[in-house]
Design a protein around this motif. Structure first.
Motif, short mmCIF file in Angstrom:
data_model
loop_
_atom_site.label_atom_id
_atom_site.label_comp_id
_atom_site.label_asym_id
_atom_site.label_seq_id
_atom_site.Cartn_x
_atom_site.Cartn_y
_atom_site.Cartn_z
N VAL A 42 0.83 -1.21 0.00
CA VAL A 42 0.00 0.00 0.00
C VAL A 42 0.86 1.26 0.00
CG1 VAL A 42 -1.64 1.35 1.38
CG2 VAL A 42 -2.05 -1.07 0.97
N ARG A 43 1.89 1.30 0.82
CA ARG A 43 2.73 2.50 0.88
C ARG A 43 3.44 2.78 -0.45
NH1 ARG A 43 7.35 3.77 5.35
NH2 ARG A 43 7.92 5.80 4.55
N PRO A 44 4.08 1.77 -1.09
CA PRO A 44 4.64 2.05 -2.41
C PRO A 44 3.58 2.47 -3.43
CG PRO A 44 5.53 0.00 -1.57
CD PRO A 44 4.47 0.44 -0.62
N LEU A 45 2.39 1.91 -3.32
CA LEU A 45 1.32 2.27 -4.23
C LEU A 45 0.87 3.72 -4.03
CD1 LEU A 45 -0.11 0.53 -6.35
CD2 LEU A 45 -2.01 0.34 -4.76
N VAL A 46 0.78 4.16 -2.78
CA VAL A 46 0.40 5.54 -2.48
C VAL A 46 1.47 6.50 -3.00
CG1 VAL A 46 0.07 7.20 -0.58
CG2 VAL A 46 -1.10 5.00 -0.54
N GLU A 47 2.73 6.14 -2.82
CA GLU A 47 3.81 7.00 -3.33
C GLU A 47 3.80 7.05 -4.86
OE1 GLU A 47 7.69 6.48 -1.73
OE2 GLU A 47 7.00 6.67 0.34
N THR A 48 3.47 5.94 -5.50
CA THR A 48 3.36 5.94 -6.96
C THR A 48 2.21 6.83 -7.41
OG1 THR A 48 4.27 3.71 -7.08
CG2 THR A 48 3.03 4.47 -8.99
N ALA A 49 1.08 6.76 -6.73
CA ALA A 49 -0.07 7.62 -7.08
C ALA A 49 0.28 9.09 -6.88
CB ALA A 49 -1.27 7.23 -6.23
N LEU A 50 1.00 9.39 -5.81
CA LEU A 50 1.42 10.77 -5.57
C LEU A 50 2.37 11.25 -6.67
CD1 LEU A 50 1.40 13.26 -3.75
CD2 LEU A 50 3.23 12.22 -2.42
N ALA A 51 3.27 10.37 -7.10
CA ALA A 51 4.20 10.72 -8.19
C ALA A 51 3.43 10.98 -9.48
CB ALA A 51 5.22 9.61 -8.39
N LEU A 52 2.44 10.16 -9.77
CA LEU A 52 1.63 10.38 -10.97
C LEU A 52 0.85 11.68 -10.88
CD1 LEU A 52 0.38 6.75 -11.68
CD2 LEU A 52 2.11 8.06 -12.93
N ALA A 53 0.36 12.00 -9.68
CA ALA A 53 -0.35 13.27 -9.50
C ALA A 53 0.59 14.45 -9.72
CB ALA A 53 -0.97 13.33 -8.10
N LEU A 54 1.82 14.32 -9.25
CA LEU A 54 2.80 15.39 -9.50
C LEU A 54 3.10 15.54 -10.99
CD1 LEU A 54 5.34 14.86 -6.57
CD2 LEU A 54 3.75 16.76 -6.87
N ALA A 73 8.56 13.77 -8.81
CA ALA A 73 7.81 12.59 -9.22
C ALA A 73 8.74 11.42 -9.53
CB ALA A 73 6.94 12.91 -10.43
N VAL A 74 9.85 11.70 -10.21
CA VAL A 74 10.81 10.64 -10.54
C VAL A 74 11.43 10.07 -9.26
CG1 VAL A 74 13.05 10.19 -11.62
CG2 VAL A 74 11.29 11.44 -12.87
N VAL A 75 11.78 10.95 -8.33
CA VAL A 75 12.34 10.49 -7.05
C VAL A 75 11.34 9.62 -6.30
CG1 VAL A 75 13.11 11.28 -4.77
CG2 VAL A 75 14.02 12.36 -6.83
N LEU A 76 10.08 10.04 -6.27
CA LEU A 76 9.05 9.25 -5.60
C LEU A 76 8.84 7.90 -6.29
CD1 LEU A 76 6.24 11.73 -4.54
CD2 LEU A 76 7.51 10.18 -3.08
N MET A 77 8.87 7.89 -7.63
CA MET A 77 8.69 6.64 -8.37
C MET A 77 9.84 5.66 -8.09
SD MET A 77 6.02 6.29 -10.25
CE MET A 77 5.50 6.36 -11.93
N ARG A 79 11.77 5.63 -5.44
CA ARG A 79 11.64 5.21 -4.05
C ARG A 79 10.54 4.16 -3.89
NH1 ARG A 79 11.75 6.68 1.60
NH2 ARG A 79 9.63 6.62 2.39
N ALA A 80 9.40 4.38 -4.53
CA ALA A 80 8.29 3.42 -4.46
C ALA A 80 8.68 2.09 -5.08
CB ALA A 80 7.05 3.99 -5.14
N GLY A 81 9.38 2.13 -6.21
CA GLY A 81 9.84 0.90 -6.84
C GLY A 81 10.81 0.14 -5.97
#
Length: 180
Positions: A42-54, A73-77, A79-81
């Motif tokens: 869930v946490r990586p998924l939330v960070e991915t969604a936030l990156a997509l929103a950015l 966004a790239v940094v969040l992606m 990190r989530a990966g």
């Protein structure tokens, strides 16, 4: 073709290769290989969604601000990966001789405990874990600080606890069963 390539890469990266840690010549066999419950993602998924929103938000702002949003966004992606890959590569294994945990992305850690050293297993199920079907294991042994103390986000924790208790009983490490 691209999808199968990506699937193959994810499979290779996500497989911690449990077989190389088994004592096959001693007759060790895997009883249960536990991967994390889907809630651990869930946490990586939330960070991915936030990156997509950015990324989407970067389309509606000036160029001077957009580059900062894209970098964030790239940094969040990334990190989530990385977090998701860490969850995929974290395995808890129950064998007929021991329990062990293999985890790590670039460097791999292995923590092992023979069945004879397991004194107590606590299963903690928070409210959301009870609703979604996961829990956390806490192993107690004579040596209190070990790398196998806490195993988090275990799916079907009651079934897995019973499987471990069954393996310990079959190994003869608890007293004989007394009929009623």
């Amino acid at each position: 073709m691209v999808l199968s390539f990506v699937s193959g890469v994810v499979t290779r990266l996500g497989d911690p290769n449990i077989g190389k840690h088994l004592l096959r010549d001693e007759g060790e066999v895997v009883v249960d290989e536990v991967t994390h419950h889907w809630f651990a993602y869930v946490r990586p998924l939330v960070e991915t969604a936030l990156a997509l929103a950015l990324l989407v938000g970067s389309w509606f702002v000036s160029v001077h601000v957009a580059w900062a949003l894209i970098i964030a966004a790239v940094v969040l992606m990334v990190r989530a990966g990385w977090m998701a890959l860490g969850v995929v590569r974290d395995r808890f294994v129950v064998t007929n001789m021991r329990v062990f945990r293999v985890h790590g992305v670039l460097s791999q850690s292995l923590a092992t405990m023979p069945l004879s050293r397991i004194l107590d297993i606590s299963v903690q199920k928070p409210l959301h874990g009870r609703l979604l079907g996961f829990g956390h294991f806490c192993f107690e042994s004579a040596a209190q600080e070990q790398g196998l103390r806490d195993i988090r986000y275990v799916g079907r924790p009651d079934d897995r606890d019973l499987a471990i208790q069954r393996v310990v009983q079959r190994a003869g490490l608890r007293g004989p069963r007394v009929p009623n």
